[in-house]
Design a protein around this motif. Structure first.
Motif, PDB file in Angstrom:
ATOM      1  N   THR A 146       2.130  -5.008  -1.574  1.00  0.00           N
ATOM      2  CA  THR A 146       1.482  -5.005  -0.265  1.00  0.00           C
ATOM      3  C   THR A 146       2.422  -4.446   0.799  1.00  0.00           C
ATOM      4  N   ARG A 147       3.687  -4.826   0.752  1.00  0.00           N
ATOM      5  CA  ARG A 147       4.672  -4.297   1.714  1.00  0.00           C
ATOM      6  C   ARG A 147       4.838  -2.794   1.538  1.00  0.00           C
ATOM      7  N   TRP A 148       4.838  -2.324   0.291  1.00  0.00           N
ATOM      8  CA  TRP A 148       4.937  -0.877   0.046  1.00  0.00           C
ATOM      9  C   TRP A 148       3.760  -0.155   0.694  1.00  0.00           C
ATOM     10  N   ALA A 149       2.575  -0.731   0.573  1.00  0.00           N
ATOM     11  CA  ALA A 149       1.389  -0.103   1.169  1.00  0.00           C
ATOM     12  C   ALA A 149       1.500  -0.071   2.691  1.00  0.00           C
ATOM     13  N   LYS A 150       1.955  -1.165   3.277  1.00  0.00           N
ATOM     14  CA  LYS A 150       2.110  -1.213   4.738  1.00  0.00           C
ATOM     15  C   LYS A 150       3.169  -0.223   5.211  1.00  0.00           C
ATOM     16  N   ALA A 151       4.184   0.021   4.383  1.00  0.00           N
ATOM     17  CA  ALA A 151       5.258   0.952   4.736  1.00  0.00           C
ATOM     18  C   ALA A 151       4.883   2.409   4.456  1.00  0.00           C
ATOM     19  N   GLY A 152       3.732   2.638   3.815  1.00  0.00           N
ATOM     20  CA  GLY A 152       3.304   4.003   3.529  1.00  0.00           C
ATOM     21  C   GLY A 152       3.828   4.564   2.225  1.00  0.00           C
ATOM     22  N   LYS A 153       4.506   3.759   1.444  1.00  0.00           N
ATOM     23  CA  LYS A 153       5.037   4.219   0.155  1.00  0.00           C
ATOM     24  C   LYS A 153       3.905   4.410  -0.853  1.00  0.00           C
ATOM     25  N   LEU A 154       2.827   3.680  -0.655  1.00  0.00           N
ATOM     26  CA  LEU A 154       1.677   3.693  -1.560  1.00  0.00           C
ATOM     27  C   LEU A 154       0.433   3.530  -0.689  1.00  0.00           C
ATOM     28  N   SER A 155      -0.607   4.320  -0.942  1.00  0.00           N
ATOM     29  CA  SER A 155      -1.804   4.179  -0.117  1.00  0.00           C
ATOM     30  C   SER A 155      -2.759   3.162  -0.736  1.00  0.00           C
ATOM     31  N   ALA A 156      -3.311   2.321   0.103  1.00  0.00           N
ATOM     32  CA  ALA A 156      -4.226   1.272  -0.333  1.00  0.00           C
ATOM     33  C   ALA A 156      -5.651   1.607   0.083  1.00  0.00           C
ATOM     34  N   ILE A 157      -6.580   1.205  -0.734  1.00  0.00           N
ATOM     35  CA  ILE A 157      -7.999   1.331  -0.450  1.00  0.00           C
ATOM     36  C   ILE A 157      -8.509  -0.090  -0.273  1.00  0.00           C
ATOM     37  N   ARG A 158      -9.322  -0.312   0.726  1.00  0.00           N
ATOM     38  CA  ARG A 158      -9.865  -1.656   0.970  1.00  0.00           C
ATOM     39  C   ARG A 158     -11.260  -1.767   0.359  1.00  0.00           C
ATOM     40  N   THR A 159     -11.495  -2.858  -0.349  1.00  0.00           N
ATOM     41  CA  THR A 159     -12.829  -3.135  -0.874  1.00  0.00           C
ATOM     42  C   THR A 159     -13.688  -3.663   0.265  1.00  0.00           C
ATOM     43  N   LEU A 160     -14.966  -3.841   0.008  1.00  0.00           N
ATOM     44  CA  LEU A 160     -15.848  -4.388   1.033  1.00  0.00           C
ATOM     45  C   LEU A 160     -15.422  -5.794   1.431  1.00  0.00           C
ATOM     46  N   GLY A 161     -14.804  -6.514   0.512  1.00  0.00           N
ATOM     47  CA  GLY A 161     -14.319  -7.865   0.798  1.00  0.00           C
ATOM     48  C   GLY A 161     -12.960  -7.892   1.462  1.00  0.00           C
ATOM     49  N   GLY A 162     -12.357  -6.720   1.698  1.00  0.00           N
ATOM     50  CA  GLY A 162     -11.069  -6.639   2.377  1.00  0.00           C
ATOM     51  C   GLY A 162      -9.859  -6.670   1.467  1.00  0.00           C
ATOM     52  N   HIS A 163     -10.067  -6.639   0.148  1.00  0.00           N
ATOM     53  CA  HIS A 163      -8.947  -6.660  -0.785  1.00  0.00           C
ATOM     54  C   HIS A 163      -8.396  -5.253  -0.982  1.00  0.00           C
ATOM     55  N   ARG A 164      -7.112  -5.177  -1.261  1.00  0.00           N
ATOM     56  CA  ARG A 164      -6.481  -3.874  -1.481  1.00  0.00           C
ATOM     57  C   ARG A 164      -6.627  -3.448  -2.937  1.00  0.00           C
ATOM     58  N   ARG A 165      -6.836  -2.146  -3.125  1.00  0.00           N
ATOM     59  CA  ARG A 165      -6.841  -1.542  -4.455  1.00  0.00           C
ATOM     60  C   ARG A 165      -6.025  -0.268  -4.352  1.00  0.00           C
ATOM     61  N   TYR A 166      -5.421   0.121  -5.461  1.00  0.00           N
ATOM     62  CA  TYR A 166      -4.528   1.275  -5.492  1.00  0.00           C
ATOM     63  C   TYR A 166      -4.990   2.244  -6.564  1.00  0.00           C
ATOM     64  N   ARG A 167      -4.920   3.536  -6.264  1.00  0.00           N
ATOM     65  CA  ARG A 167      -5.310   4.564  -7.238  1.00  0.00           C
ATOM     66  C   ARG A 167      -4.311   4.565  -8.395  1.00  0.00           C
ATOM     67  N   GLU A 168      -4.841   4.477  -9.603  1.00  0.00           N
ATOM     68  CA  GLU A 168      -3.981   4.442 -10.784  1.00  0.00           C
ATOM     69  C   GLU A 168      -3.139   5.715 -10.892  1.00  0.00           C
ATOM     70  N   SER A 169      -3.727   6.869 -10.587  1.00  0.00           N
ATOM     71  CA  SER A 169      -2.987   8.131 -10.683  1.00  0.00           C
ATOM     72  C   SER A 169      -1.792   8.146  -9.730  1.00  0.00           C
ATOM     73  N   GLU A 170      -1.982   7.623  -8.527  1.00  0.00           N
ATOM     74  CA  GLU A 170      -0.899   7.581  -7.546  1.00  0.00           C
ATOM     75  C   GLU A 170       0.196   6.593  -7.976  1.00  0.00           C
TER      76      GLU A 170
END
Length: 68
Positions: A29-53
Protein backbone atom coordinates in the motif's frame (compact mmCIF):
# COMPACT_ATOMS: atom_id res chain seq x y z
CA UNK A 1 -12.12 8.67 -12.12
CA UNK A 2 -12.38 4.98 -12.99
CA UNK A 3 -9.76 3.22 -15.08
CA UNK A 4 -10.93 0.69 -17.67
CA UNK A 5 -9.16 -2.63 -17.35
CA UNK A 6 -9.11 -5.15 -20.20
CA UNK A 7 -11.13 -8.24 -19.25
CA UNK A 8 -8.04 -10.44 -19.67
CA UNK A 9 -5.87 -8.33 -17.33
CA UNK A 10 -5.24 -10.23 -14.09
CA UNK A 11 -5.51 -8.20 -10.91
CA UNK A 12 -3.83 -9.06 -7.61
CA UNK A 13 -4.78 -8.20 -4.04
CA UNK A 14 -2.30 -6.45 -1.75
CA UNK A 15 -1.79 -9.76 0.10
CA UNK A 16 -0.92 -11.58 -3.15
CA UNK A 17 1.58 -8.88 -4.13
CA UNK A 18 3.05 -8.91 -0.61
CA UNK A 19 3.57 -12.68 -0.83
CA UNK A 20 5.43 -12.30 -4.14
CA UNK A 21 7.81 -9.72 -2.65
CA UNK A 22 7.89 -11.27 0.83
CA UNK A 23 6.79 -8.05 2.51
CA UNK A 24 3.81 -6.97 4.61
CA UNK A 25 0.65 -5.96 2.69
CA UNK A 26 0.90 -2.47 4.23
CA UNK A 27 4.25 -2.09 2.47
CA UNK A 28 2.52 -2.72 -0.86
CA UNK A 29 0.00 0.00 0.00
CA UNK A 30 2.85 2.41 0.81
CA UNK A 31 4.48 1.59 -2.54
CA UNK A 32 1.23 2.48 -4.29
CA UNK A 33 0.92 5.76 -2.40
CA UNK A 34 4.55 6.58 -3.29
CA UNK A 35 3.91 5.89 -6.99
CA UNK A 36 6.19 2.85 -7.18
CA UNK A 37 3.19 0.71 -8.17
CA UNK A 38 -0.15 1.86 -9.58
CA UNK A 39 -3.30 0.74 -7.78
CA UNK A 40 -6.77 0.25 -9.17
CA UNK A 41 -9.71 0.76 -6.83
CA UNK A 42 -12.62 -1.67 -6.82
CA UNK A 43 -16.17 -0.42 -6.39
CA UNK A 44 -15.81 -1.27 -2.69
CA UNK A 45 -12.67 0.88 -2.41
CA UNK A 46 -10.15 -1.97 -2.21
CA UNK A 47 -6.84 -1.76 -4.03
CA UNK A 48 -5.91 -4.16 -6.83
CA UNK A 49 -2.68 -4.29 -8.79
CA UNK A 50 -2.05 -5.33 -12.40
CA UNK A 51 -0.23 -8.65 -12.44
CA UNK A 52 1.86 -7.62 -15.48
CA UNK A 53 3.08 -4.49 -13.69
CA UNK A 54 3.85 -6.39 -10.48
CA UNK A 55 5.82 -9.06 -12.35
CA UNK A 56 7.78 -6.36 -14.22
CA UNK A 57 8.66 -4.69 -10.91
CA UNK A 58 9.66 -8.06 -9.48
CA UNK A 59 11.94 -8.59 -12.49
CA UNK A 60 13.52 -5.18 -11.96
CA UNK A 61 11.98 -3.49 -14.99
CA UNK A 62 11.28 0.21 -14.24
CA UNK A 63 7.62 1.21 -13.83
CA UNK A 64 6.12 3.18 -16.73
CA UNK A 65 3.06 5.31 -15.86
CA UNK A 66 0.30 4.94 -18.44
CA UNK A 67 -2.15 7.86 -18.34
CA UNK A 68 -4.19 6.17 -15.53
Amino acid sequence: MATRIPESEALLTPAEVATMFRVDPKTVTRWAKAGKLSAIRTLGGHRRYRESEVRALLAGIPHQRTGD
